[in-house]
Design an enzyme around this catalytic site. Structure first.
Site, PDB file in Angstrom:
ATOM      1  N   LYS A 104       0.843  -1.206   0.000  1.00  0.00           N
ATOM      2  CA  LYS A 104       0.000   0.000   0.000  1.00  0.00           C
ATOM      3  C   LYS A 104       0.872   1.247   0.000  1.00  0.00           C
ATOM      4  O   LYS A 104       0.655   2.160  -0.790  1.00  0.00           O
ATOM      5  CB  LYS A 104      -0.885   0.023   1.241  1.00  0.00           C
ATOM      6  N   ASN A 105       1.891   1.262   0.859  1.00  0.00           N
ATOM      7  CA  ASN A 105       2.665   2.494   1.037  1.00  0.00           C
ATOM      8  C   ASN A 105       3.684   2.719  -0.070  1.00  0.00           C
ATOM      9  O   ASN A 105       4.320   3.774  -0.116  1.00  0.00           O
ATOM     10  CB  ASN A 105       3.331   2.497   2.412  1.00  0.00           C
ATOM     11  N   CYS A 164      -4.929  12.311  12.638  1.00  0.00           N
ATOM     12  CA  CYS A 164      -5.645  11.033  12.753  1.00  0.00           C
ATOM     13  C   CYS A 164      -5.323  10.460  14.128  1.00  0.00           C
ATOM     14  O   CYS A 164      -4.516  11.000  14.876  1.00  0.00           O
ATOM     15  CB  CYS A 164      -5.234  10.088  11.636  1.00  0.00           C
ATOM     16  N   ARG A 189      -0.202  14.756  12.358  1.00  0.00           N
ATOM     17  CA  ARG A 189       0.375  14.406  11.058  1.00  0.00           C
ATOM     18  C   ARG A 189       0.824  15.690  10.351  1.00  0.00           C
ATOM     19  O   ARG A 189       0.250  16.102   9.371  1.00  0.00           O
ATOM     20  CB  ARG A 189      -0.632  13.626  10.209  1.00  0.00           C
ATOM     21  N   ASP A 241       4.523   0.738  12.035  1.00  0.00           N
ATOM     22  CA  ASP A 241       3.301   0.110  11.522  1.00  0.00           C
ATOM     23  C   ASP A 241       3.144  -1.332  12.001  1.00  0.00           C
ATOM     24  O   ASP A 241       2.136  -1.969  11.696  1.00  0.00           O
ATOM     25  CB  ASP A 241       3.274   0.136   9.989  1.00  0.00           C
ATOM     26  N   ARG A 246      -8.667  -0.457   4.426  1.00  0.00           N
ATOM     27  CA  ARG A 246      -7.816   0.558   3.783  1.00  0.00           C
ATOM     28  C   ARG A 246      -6.460  -0.030   3.426  1.00  0.00           C
ATOM     29  O   ARG A 246      -5.829   0.412   2.471  1.00  0.00           O
ATOM     30  CB  ARG A 246      -7.618   1.756   4.739  1.00  0.00           C
TER      31      ARG A 246
HETATM   32  C1  EPZ Z   1       4.175   6.972   6.192  1.00  0.00           C
HETATM   33  O1  EPZ Z   1       3.381   8.029   6.696  1.00  0.00           O
HETATM   34  C2  EPZ Z   1       3.251   5.765   6.114  1.00  0.00           C
HETATM   35  N1  EPZ Z   1       2.136   6.057   5.217  1.00  0.00           N
HETATM   36  C3  EPZ Z   1       2.719   5.423   7.504  1.00  0.00           C
HETATM   37  O2  EPZ Z   1       1.953   4.231   7.380  1.00  0.00           O
HETATM   38  C4  EPZ Z   1       3.907   5.149   8.426  1.00  0.00           C
HETATM   39  O3  EPZ Z   1       3.426   4.905   9.737  1.00  0.00           O
HETATM   40  C5  EPZ Z   1       4.843   6.367   8.439  1.00  0.00           C
HETATM   41  O4  EPZ Z   1       5.257   6.672   7.092  1.00  0.00           O
HETATM   42  C6  EPZ Z   1       6.099   6.110   9.264  1.00  0.00           C
HETATM   43  O5  EPZ Z   1       6.769   4.999   8.764  1.00  0.00           O
HETATM   44  C7  EPZ Z   1       2.347   6.055   3.877  1.00  0.00           C
HETATM   45  O6  EPZ Z   1       3.442   5.820   3.415  1.00  0.00           O
HETATM   46  C8  EPZ Z   1       1.152   6.346   3.014  1.00  0.00           C
HETATM   47  P1  EPZ Z   1       6.121  10.407   8.205  1.00  0.00           P
HETATM   48  P2  EPZ Z   1       3.955   9.541   6.683  1.00  0.00           P
HETATM   49  O7  EPZ Z   1       5.954  11.677   7.460  1.00  0.00           O
HETATM   50  O8  EPZ Z   1       4.852   9.707   5.524  1.00  0.00           O
HETATM   51  C9  EPZ Z   1       6.777  13.489  11.710  1.00  0.00           C
HETATM   52  C10 EPZ Z   1       0.123   2.800   7.718  1.00  0.00           C
HETATM   53  O9  EPZ Z   1      -0.338   2.285   8.748  1.00  0.00           O
HETATM   54  N2  EPZ Z   1       6.649  14.488  10.645  1.00  0.00           N
HETATM   55  O10 EPZ Z   1       7.263   9.517   7.894  1.00  0.00           O
HETATM   56  O11 EPZ Z   1       2.803  10.450   6.830  1.00  0.00           O
HETATM   57  C11 EPZ Z   1       5.470  12.768  11.977  1.00  0.00           C
HETATM   58  O12 EPZ Z   1       4.683  13.478  12.912  1.00  0.00           O
HETATM   59  C12 EPZ Z   1       0.556   4.253   7.719  1.00  0.00           C
HETATM   60  O13 EPZ Z   1       0.306   2.185   6.621  1.00  0.00           O
HETATM   61  C13 EPZ Z   1       6.942  15.823  10.926  1.00  0.00           C
HETATM   62  O14 EPZ Z   1       7.274  16.163  12.064  1.00  0.00           O
HETATM   63  O15 EPZ Z   1       4.805   9.541   8.010  1.00  0.00           O
HETATM   64  C14 EPZ Z   1       5.930  11.443  12.528  1.00  0.00           C
HETATM   65  O16 EPZ Z   1       6.211  11.571  13.907  1.00  0.00           O
HETATM   66  C15 EPZ Z   1       0.261   4.942   9.048  1.00  0.00           C
HETATM   67  N3  EPZ Z   1       6.825  16.746   9.935  1.00  0.00           N
HETATM   68  C16 EPZ Z   1       7.240  11.180  11.786  1.00  0.00           C
HETATM   69  O17 EPZ Z   1       7.669  12.465  11.286  1.00  0.00           O
HETATM   70  C17 EPZ Z   1       6.467  16.388   8.645  1.00  0.00           C
HETATM   71  O18 EPZ Z   1       6.413  17.281   7.773  1.00  0.00           O
HETATM   72  C18 EPZ Z   1       7.105  10.216  10.619  1.00  0.00           C
HETATM   73  O19 EPZ Z   1       6.093  10.722   9.778  1.00  0.00           O
HETATM   74  C19 EPZ Z   1       6.184  15.036   8.389  1.00  0.00           C
HETATM   75  C20 EPZ Z   1       6.290  14.101   9.390  1.00  0.00           C
END
Ligand code: EPZ
Length: 432
Positions: A22-23, A116, A121, A309, A401
């Site tokens: 998915k990701n 969420c 996020r 995850d 999802r």
């Molecule tokens: C991706 O989300 C995945 N989703 C998530 O999977 C996964 O949990 C996450 O990466 C971490 O591995 C997809 O790829 C569609 P991040 P993403 O930006 O990219 C902080 C699932 O269950 N952050 O890597 O949105 C954030 O708060 C889903 O399949 C900032 O501070 O996650 C978090 O603590 C859930 N500023 C950390 O970084 C930003 O601009 C990682 O977030 C962006 C993120």
């Protein structure tokens, strides 16, 4: 709405085919917009999030066709730059549209993604990356408006409080591949899904080096061609079935899983007494070595660390382990919505800040429980498989999802689980 009815107590045995990731698929759908030519994506998982992304691309003007259960054809010859609020607000991953729209059209208007249950996020790192590439960004009435007419390569740094950002890295890459000049991305996320996106973009003519590392170098090109790309297998789905085998003391072969994508997970499982034998390059046999599960000690980190995850699913497994397990969240510190629901099934879990302390060998008994998010849903189902008696997992639209045909794959392994309409919920359980 539908619920899962699960009768616990049977061991899972057999072979499960792992679907596409998915990701990986979601940003790759967005990446097809970087070319005006037709692209085909294969091994795409059959998920509601995928259908949703396809709908958003159609709304943007792309011609999108599903050729079969796992193959999609996208023709983005004529697309607009503003994504529809009604659709985008429901799926955070739609933020991945920012990079390709700015890369191809030099402008984009995308609603800010909501938060969420797994935590805040933010998209500050996404915005910072696009600004460093010369884009002008305005946040007005909840809409992110990007003017990228002066887009140029630059040095980017994507490290944040919780490590790098996966979709932020995808957006930076997708904006940079068509930006004139050299872009370097330091503290880039290096999840397998990022490497797979880079492979797809390179097949379209992008110039990217450092793939798989925390430092990418991108030489902008004038245009990209379409592609015919096969999505990598879903490492989180594979690991979820590995946990299903361990928690039910069965033996399951993960067909299509890539062990090189599961490094830290395999290490934690093996240390806990779960065997994960590499049968072939993409086949892993999972079983409990001597029927006993030792306590788990997990700290979630960006790749190649233990995946956030898999934290909820591992918490369910820890309920059946010997001794005390400690699971700490370093990526989403509040990602513990599964804990109170597991406790309804008899789990003995104490929260200490961003850690859950799980007392093992809990006698789990079936109960009605409520799913809150995608991975928590999987955790509750895994616990139901190991519990004595009947469990009812509600709000399984969360599960749909991100897990392709979850109940069918579990049934094929011997699980007693069925998807039933919510009105079948025993009246004593009904929440309305
Ligand atoms: C991706 O989300 C995945 N989703 C998530 O999977 C996964 O949990 C996450 O990466 C971490 O591995 C997809 O790829 C569609 P991040 P993403 O930006 O990219 C902080 C699932 O269950 N952050 O890597 O949105 C954030 O708060 C889903 O399949 C900032 O501070 O996650 C978090 O603590 C859930 N500023 C950390 O970084 C930003 O601009 C990682 O977030 C962006 C993120």
């Amino acid at each position: 709405m539908e619920v899962f009815r699960i009768c616990g107590g049977t061991s899972l045995n057999g072979v499960v085919n792992i679907s596409g990731s998915k990701n990986a698929a979601l940003p790759q759908f967005a990446a097809t917009l970087l070319s005006s030519e037709q692209s085909v994506l294969r091994n795409v998982p059959n998920l509601s999030d995928v259908r949703f992304m396809a709908e958003i691309l159609s709304e943007l003007g792309a011609e999108v066709r599903q050729l079969d259960n796992s193959t999609w054809e996208i023709n983005p010859a004529n697309i607009t730059h503003n994504a529809p609020y009604e659709l985008v607000r429901k799926m955070r991953a739609s933020i991945c549209l920012l990079g390709p729209l700015v890369g191809r059209l030099k402008k984009a208007e995308i609603p800010m993604p909501g938060g969420c249950v797994i935590g805040q996020r933010p998209i500050d790192l996404h915005i910072k990356a696009l600004s460093r590439l010369g884009a002008n960004i305005e946040l007005k009435k909840g809409i992110v408006k990007v003017d990228g007419k002066n887009l140029r390569g630059n040095k980017l740094f994507l490290g944040g409080r919780h490590g790098s950002t996966v979709t932020g890295t995808s957006n930076a890459i997708m904006a940079a591949v068509l930006a004139p000049g050299l872009t370097t991305i330091d503290s880039s996320a290096c999840e397998p899904e990022i490497s797979d996106l880079c492979s797809m973009l390179i097949s379209m003519g992008a110039k990217i080096s450092g793939v798989g590392s925390h430092r990418l170098e991108i030489e902008g090109v004038n245009k990209l061609s379409g592609c015919n790309h096969r999505v990598i297998p879903d490492r989180i789905e594979a690991a979820t079935y590995a946990i299903a085998a361990a928690i039910t003391q069965g033996e399951v072969t993960l067909n299509g899983a890539k062990s090189e994508h599961l490094g830290s997970f395999i290490n934690v499982m093996q240390e806990s007494g779960v065997s994960m034998d590499l049968e072939h390059t993409d086949q892993i046999k999972v079983y409990l070595k001597n029927g006993e599960l030792n306590s788990l000690e997990i700290i979630t980190l960006p790749y190649p660390g233990f995946p956030t995850d898999l934290q909820a699913q591992s918490c369910a497994l820890a309920c059946k382990a010997n001794g005390l397990s400690i699971l700490t969240e370093r990526v989403y510190p509040s990602r513990f919505m599964h804990v109170p629901e597991l406790m309804r099934m008899g789990a003995d879990i104490a929260m200490e800040g961003a850690s859950s302390v799980v007392k093992g060998k809990s006698k789990l008994t079936g109960a009605p429980v409520m799913a809150s998010d995608l991975r928590a849903s999987a955790a509750l189902i895994l616990a139901g498989l190991a519990a004595e008696g009947e469990s009812w997992v509600q709000r399984i639209y969360h599960l749909d999802r991100g897990y392709d045909a979850f109940e069918k794959k579990l049934q094929a392994l011997g699980a007693i689980v069925e998807r039933v309409p919510e009105n079948k919920l025993p009246k004593s359980f009904s929440t309305n």
